[in-house]
Design a protein around this motif. Structure first.
Motif, PDB file in Angstrom:
ATOM      1  N   GLN A  34       0.849  -1.203   0.000  1.00 29.86           N
ATOM      2  CA  GLN A  34       0.000   0.000   0.000  1.00 29.86           C
ATOM      3  C   GLN A  34       0.881   1.249   0.000  1.00 29.86           C
ATOM      4  OE1 GLN A  34      -3.655  -0.747   2.855  1.00 29.86           O
ATOM      5  NE2 GLN A  34      -1.822  -1.746   3.688  1.00 29.86           N
TER       6      GLN A  34
ATOM      7  N   TRP B  33      -4.487  -4.056  -8.970  1.00 33.45           N
ATOM      8  CA  TRP B  33      -5.524  -4.707  -8.183  1.00 33.45           C
ATOM      9  C   TRP B  33      -5.707  -6.157  -8.625  1.00 33.45           C
ATOM     10  CZ3 TRP B  33      -7.586  -5.044  -3.788  1.00 33.45           C
ATOM     11  CH2 TRP B  33      -8.848  -5.627  -3.585  1.00 33.45           C
TER      12      TRP B  33
ATOM     13  N   LEU C 102      -4.833  -2.394   8.356  1.00 35.71           N
ATOM     14  CA  LEU C 102      -5.909  -3.062   7.583  1.00 35.71           C
ATOM     15  C   LEU C 102      -7.205  -2.242   7.668  1.00 35.71           C
ATOM     16  CD1 LEU C 102      -5.208  -6.804   8.527  1.00 35.71           C
ATOM     17  CD2 LEU C 102      -4.491  -5.564   6.463  1.00 35.71           C
TER      18      LEU C 102
ATOM     19  N   GLY D 220     -10.072  -0.036   2.620  1.00 33.58           N
ATOM     20  CA  GLY D 220     -10.472  -0.900   1.519  1.00 33.58           C
ATOM     21  C   GLY D 220     -10.271  -0.186   0.197  1.00 33.58           C
ATOM     22  N   PRO D 221     -10.235  -0.941  -0.930  1.00 37.59           N
ATOM     23  CA  PRO D 221     -10.391  -2.409  -0.929  1.00 37.59           C
ATOM     24  C   PRO D 221      -9.113  -3.186  -0.620  1.00 37.59           C
ATOM     25  CG  PRO D 221     -10.161  -1.612  -3.184  1.00 37.59           C
ATOM     26  CD  PRO D 221     -10.154  -0.396  -2.291  1.00 37.59           C
ATOM     27  N   ALA D 222      -7.989  -2.490  -0.384  1.00 42.45           N
ATOM     28  CA  ALA D 222      -6.718  -3.206  -0.118  1.00 42.45           C
ATOM     29  C   ALA D 222      -6.886  -4.226   1.005  1.00 42.45           C
ATOM     30  CB  ALA D 222      -5.627  -2.209   0.238  1.00 42.45           C
ATOM     31  N   ASN D 223      -7.666  -3.874   2.034  1.00 45.69           N
ATOM     32  CA  ASN D 223      -7.776  -4.774   3.202  1.00 45.69           C
ATOM     33  C   ASN D 223      -8.591  -6.026   2.905  1.00 45.69           C
ATOM     34  OD1 ASN D 223     -10.343  -3.643   3.116  1.00 45.69           O
ATOM     35  ND2 ASN D 223     -10.225  -2.726   5.161  1.00 45.69           N
ATOM     36  N   LEU D 224      -9.089  -6.151   1.661  1.00 42.23           N
ATOM     37  CA  LEU D 224      -9.750  -7.412   1.266  1.00 42.23           C
ATOM     38  C   LEU D 224      -8.712  -8.486   0.939  1.00 42.23           C
ATOM     39  CD1 LEU D 224     -12.638  -6.102  -1.059  1.00 42.23           C
ATOM     40  CD2 LEU D 224     -12.820  -6.928   1.320  1.00 42.23           C
ATOM     41  N   CYS D 225      -7.476  -8.088   0.640  1.00 39.85           N
ATOM     42  CA  CYS D 225      -6.470  -9.077   0.212  1.00 39.85           C
ATOM     43  C   CYS D 225      -6.261 -10.181   1.236  1.00 39.85           C
ATOM     44  CB  CYS D 225      -5.160  -8.365  -0.122  1.00 39.85           C
ATOM     45  SG  CYS D 225      -5.236  -7.403  -1.654  1.00 39.85           S
TER      46      CYS D 225
ATOM     47  N   GLU E  23      -8.319 -11.187   3.374  1.00 42.41           N
ATOM     48  CA  GLU E  23      -9.594 -11.955   3.402  1.00 42.41           C
ATOM     49  C   GLU E  23      -9.628 -12.959   2.249  1.00 42.41           C
ATOM     50  OE1 GLU E  23     -11.847  -9.573   6.465  1.00 42.41           O
ATOM     51  OE2 GLU E  23     -12.025 -11.589   5.612  1.00 42.41           O
TER      52      GLU E  23
END
Ligand code: APR
Length: 268
Positions: free
Chosen positions: A103, A187, A207, A210-215, A217
């Motif tokens: 990020q 992405w 974290l 988003g949407p980076a914090n979906l990785c 998950e």
């Protein structure tokens, strides 16, 4: 202390034997290089509103916008990769990092020798809003010294350095500003790598975004084991196989030294 040693040993062994280790970093990776993060006690968003990182701010409050980015650009180019960046580069050289998703916009992973998928763009370049021409971000720094003192004294105004030399349009940092889409190719790379991971290592990120914090998950949904190296708690600590409430450089160096004991070449 013994517990921590066993945790590092166990984590390093899992990393060395992973089939698809993926690393995901945030601003906490670079605080030991002297660059502030965003949400810890001394983070940038504790001193300025997140709304500054928007195109709207560039139009409405250009002096605040440009000073914020000039201040960060000056520190970015003065910073150097730390032992954590170097440990990840050594692990990658030995084939132990399938993909490094970051990020961060500071380019320190690349300067340490890693390839990195930059989800939030880069502060190493700026571009013209009118003609699209791109430049080294040091172009945005005022030529005359004393601009930071001028800002503190309320005498700061953005100068010609903020205008495109080709067309006179406004220059903007090549970071993803709030409200903008992430670069599609980056992405896609990050999602595919996260879904394929069997070990997903989060380093220095709250974290929170988003949407980076979906990785992570996506990685968990794909059956990966999760490791979190972060000085503060995150929302995924409870789903991690390893949690290090510790400094990134120290943990990553310890892992590197377990896998490549000093004196042995950094090759897996
Ligand atoms: N070692 C380990 N963890 C650290 C260290 C360190 N040396 N220094 C700071 N941290 C932790 C902090 O405790 C914090 O939880 O790193 C985390 C950094 O979180 P944020 O400041 O929220 O940064 P990040 O997760 O990268 O933010 C994501 O938000 O504002 C946007 O675009 C910006 O990319 C950024 C995104």
């Amino acid at each position: 202390m013994r517990e921590r040693i066993e945790l590092v040993d166990d984590f390093a062994a899992a990393w060395q034997n992973a089939g698809c280790p993926v690393v995901f970093t945030g601003a906490g990776m670079s605080t030991e290089s002297g660059l502030p993060d965003f949400r810890s006690a001394r983070g940038l968003w504790k001193r300025r509103p997140e709304s500054l990182a928007t195109l709207d701010a560039l139009q409405r409050i250009p002096a605040e916008f440009y000073f914020f980015y000039q201040w960060r650009i000056a520190r970015l180019w003065a910073a150097a990769p730390n032992a954590g960046h170097e440990a990840l580069a050594a692990l990658a050289d030995a084939g132990l990092v399938r993909r490094l998703i970051t990020q961060n916009v500071d380019g320190l992973h690349q300067r340490a020798g890693s390839e990195a998928t930059e989800l939030h763009g880069t502060l190493r370049t700026v571009s013209c809003l009118r003609c699209g021409a791109a430049y080294d971000s040091r172009r945005l720094l005022p030529a005359a010294p004393g601009w930071e003192e001028a800002y503190q004294a309320g005498r700061y105004l953005p100068g010609r350095e903020c205008a495109c030399p080709a067309c006179g349009g406004s220059l903007r940092p090549d970071v993803v500003l709030f409200g903008e889409a992430l670069p599609p190719a980056a992405w896609d790379e990050a999602v595919n790598a996260s879904k394929a991971a069997d070990l997903f290592v989060v380093v220095g990120s709250s974290l929170a975004v988003g949407p980076a914090n979906l990785c992570p998950e996506f990685a968990l949904a794909g059956g990966a084991r999760l490791a979190i190296i972060n000085q503060e708690a995150t929302s995924l600590d409870g789903r991690a196989a390893w949690v290090f409430r510790d400094k990134a450089a120290g943990v990553l160096t310890a892992v590197r030294e377990r896998i490549f004991p000093p004196g042995v070449e950094d090759k897996a």
